[in-house]
Scaffold this motif. Structure first.
Motif, PDB file in Angstrom:
ATOM      1  N   GLN A  48     -60.303  -1.435  43.709  1.00  0.00           N
ATOM      2  CA  GLN A  48     -59.608  -1.817  42.484  1.00  0.00           C
ATOM      3  C   GLN A  48     -58.165  -2.202  42.775  1.00  0.00           C
ATOM      4  OE1 GLN A  48     -59.200   1.782  39.914  1.00  0.00           O
ATOM      5  NE2 GLN A  48     -59.951   2.872  41.721  1.00  0.00           N
ATOM      6  N   TYR A  49     -57.542  -2.834  41.773  1.00  0.00           N
ATOM      7  CA  TYR A  49     -56.117  -3.128  41.857  1.00  0.00           C
ATOM      8  C   TYR A  49     -55.486  -2.897  40.489  1.00  0.00           C
ATOM      9  CZ  TYR A  49     -57.832  -7.784  40.338  1.00  0.00           C
ATOM     10  OH  TYR A  49     -58.463  -8.820  39.697  1.00  0.00           O
ATOM     11  N   SER A  50     -54.246  -2.406  40.511  1.00  0.00           N
ATOM     12  CA  SER A  50     -53.521  -2.100  39.280  1.00  0.00           C
ATOM     13  C   SER A  50     -52.435  -3.112  38.981  1.00  0.00           C
ATOM     14  CB  SER A  50     -52.906  -0.691  39.381  1.00  0.00           C
ATOM     15  OG  SER A  50     -53.925   0.288  39.501  1.00  0.00           O
ATOM     16  N   ARG A  89     -57.325 -11.752  41.342  1.00  0.00           N
ATOM     17  CA  ARG A  89     -56.432 -10.725  41.881  1.00  0.00           C
ATOM     18  C   ARG A  89     -55.037 -11.282  42.152  1.00  0.00           C
ATOM     19  NH1 ARG A  89     -57.178 -11.181  47.021  1.00  0.00           N
ATOM     20  NH2 ARG A  89     -55.062 -12.046  47.050  1.00  0.00           N
ATOM     21  N   ASP A 138     -53.305  -6.737  49.773  1.00  0.00           N
ATOM     22  CA  ASP A 138     -53.019  -5.318  49.974  1.00  0.00           C
ATOM     23  C   ASP A 138     -52.800  -4.532  48.678  1.00  0.00           C
ATOM     24  OD1 ASP A 138     -50.469  -6.134  49.266  1.00  0.00           O
ATOM     25  OD2 ASP A 138     -49.597  -5.843  51.249  1.00  0.00           O
ATOM     26  N   VAL A 139     -52.894  -5.194  47.525  1.00  0.00           N
ATOM     27  CA  VAL A 139     -52.875  -4.421  46.269  1.00  0.00           C
ATOM     28  C   VAL A 139     -54.226  -3.744  46.038  1.00  0.00           C
ATOM     29  CG1 VAL A 139     -51.137  -5.929  45.237  1.00  0.00           C
ATOM     30  CG2 VAL A 139     -53.579  -6.365  44.775  1.00  0.00           C
ATOM     31  N   LEU A 140     -55.238  -4.125  46.807  1.00  0.00           N
ATOM     32  CA  LEU A 140     -56.567  -3.524  46.687  1.00  0.00           C
ATOM     33  C   LEU A 140     -56.597  -2.157  47.360  1.00  0.00           C
ATOM     34  CD1 LEU A 140     -58.698  -6.669  47.551  1.00  0.00           C
ATOM     35  CD2 LEU A 140     -58.826  -5.429  45.384  1.00  0.00           C
ATOM     36  N   THR A 141     -57.125  -1.180  46.659  1.00  0.00           N
ATOM     37  CA  THR A 141     -57.294   0.160  47.214  1.00  0.00           C
ATOM     38  C   THR A 141     -58.638   0.711  46.752  1.00  0.00           C
ATOM     39  OG1 THR A 141     -56.210   1.221  45.319  1.00  0.00           O
ATOM     40  CG2 THR A 141     -54.815   0.635  47.201  1.00  0.00           C
ATOM     41  N   ALA A 166     -59.648  -5.733  51.322  1.00  0.00           N
ATOM     42  CA  ALA A 166     -58.531  -6.659  51.503  1.00  0.00           C
ATOM     43  C   ALA A 166     -58.850  -7.698  52.576  1.00  0.00           C
ATOM     44  CB  ALA A 166     -57.267  -5.884  51.871  1.00  0.00           C
ATOM     45  N   PRO A 203     -56.190  -1.112  35.545  1.00  0.00           N
ATOM     46  CA  PRO A 203     -56.728  -1.585  36.832  1.00  0.00           C
ATOM     47  C   PRO A 203     -58.054  -2.321  36.664  1.00  0.00           C
ATOM     48  CG  PRO A 203     -57.088   0.761  36.593  1.00  0.00           C
ATOM     49  CD  PRO A 203     -56.221   0.358  35.436  1.00  0.00           C
TER      50      PRO A 203
END
Length: 310
Positions: free
Chosen positions: A5-7, A47, A13-16, A290, A62
């Motif tokens: 997900q991303y917030s 994204r 690299d915003v993906l975690t 990512a 998110p």
């Protein structure tokens, strides 16, 4: 559950991978324990913010990417028949949500039984491209005897489109880099290179002309493709945001066109017959989401990128 997900919008690299609210199957839906999920250009464009204003200005954050997946059914919604808990399936999420499949569990709005001929990875990356290809082929009226030109035939959507078109009895010409020509020949396609001189190359391959053109590359070639087709109404794009400026119809999951969901069962049957496969351009674990997005953004992937889910 865990999910990719991303917030915030931004680079890969915003993906975690972290905790997310667990979804449940509503009426007409099923939930699966995901084994594999596909990565599409729309995932990274959303994204990054590249297409948010066009497709989903109110995208909630998110956000969990992923529009298709394969897995094992573990929850069945009201009114659903013909499938049971424990069945292996592949399918798509509610396409209006533009995501949700890159997670431990995903709710599917449309699905088909996973054929044994497809691995989890192949099935996980199949459904979104099958829906897109079927929708576009239906819009173009591709049937037996049609001569179809596919611009960008070696990518995820392209490789699925050419197989489904050939199964309908169409003659398919596909553009790609020369390094991918032998690969396309193996899919039943007559390959040629893209770029300047395309009209002359296509005329040599199809002296009678082409009946329909599908642009899955979005590389700015629509003026040439319209000239090859003879008129804009015989061209459809799934990738060029400027399509309307050229009189070309742009189709996407939320465009209002009839979805190609009936193509899922067709593809499953073809796979069981040995007439359909899902070439994989890259397989990554979910934690490397990512890297998968970075690869997709290069625009030079042969086949579909897939994330596996533990």
């Amino acid at each position: 559950m865990f999910a990719l997900q991303y917030s915030e919008l931004g680079p890969p690299d915003v993906l975690t991978v972290g905790e997310a609210e667990e979804p449940h199957a509503g009426p007409g839906e099923i939930r699966i324990a995901v084994r594999a999920t596909g990565v599409t250009p729309a995932d990274w464009k959303l994204r990054s913010g590249a297409i948010r204003s066009e497709f989903r200005p109110d995208l909630p954050l998110p956000h969990i990417p992923g529009m298709d997946a394969a897995g094992v059914v573990d929850e069945i919604g009201e009114g659903v028949t013909g499938v049971a808990v424990g069945d292996a399936v592949f399918g798509v999420v509610d396409l209006a949500k533009l995501g949700g499949a890159a997670a431990e569990f995903a709710v599917l709005a449309a699905w088909a039984a996973k054929p044994d001929a497809l691995s989890w990875e192949e099935a996980g990356g199949a459904a979104g491209n099958v829906e897109t290809a079927t929708r576009a082929l239906d819009l173009l009226g591709v049937t037996a005897g049609t001569t179809l030109l596919v611009e960008g035939a070696a990518g995820g959507v392209g490789t699925v489109t050419v197989q489904l078109a050939a199964a309908r009895g169409a003659t398919v010409i596909g553009t790609a880099r020369e390094a991918n020509h032998h690969f396309l020949t193996g899919l039943g396609v007559t390959p040629t290179t893209y770029g300047p001189g395309l009209a002359e190359r296509v005329a040599a391959l199809a002296p009678q002309g082409v009946d329909a053109v599908l642009d899955v590359a979005g590389s700015g070639s629509l003026p040439d493709l319209v000239a090859i087709a003879g008129e804009a109404r015989r061209v459809v794009s799934v990738a060029d945001m400027d399509a309307r400026e050229h009189g070309v119809h742009l189709t996407w999951a939320g465009s209002g066109d009839a979805p190609g969901l009936d193509g899922l069962a067709v593809a499953a049957d073809l796979a069981a017959e040995g007439r359909f496969t899902v070439p994989l351009g890259g397989v990554f674990p979910l934690t490397d989401g990512a890297k998968a997005h970075e690869l997709s953004a290069t625009g030079h992937v042969r086949g579909k990128i897939v994330l596996t889910v533990p």
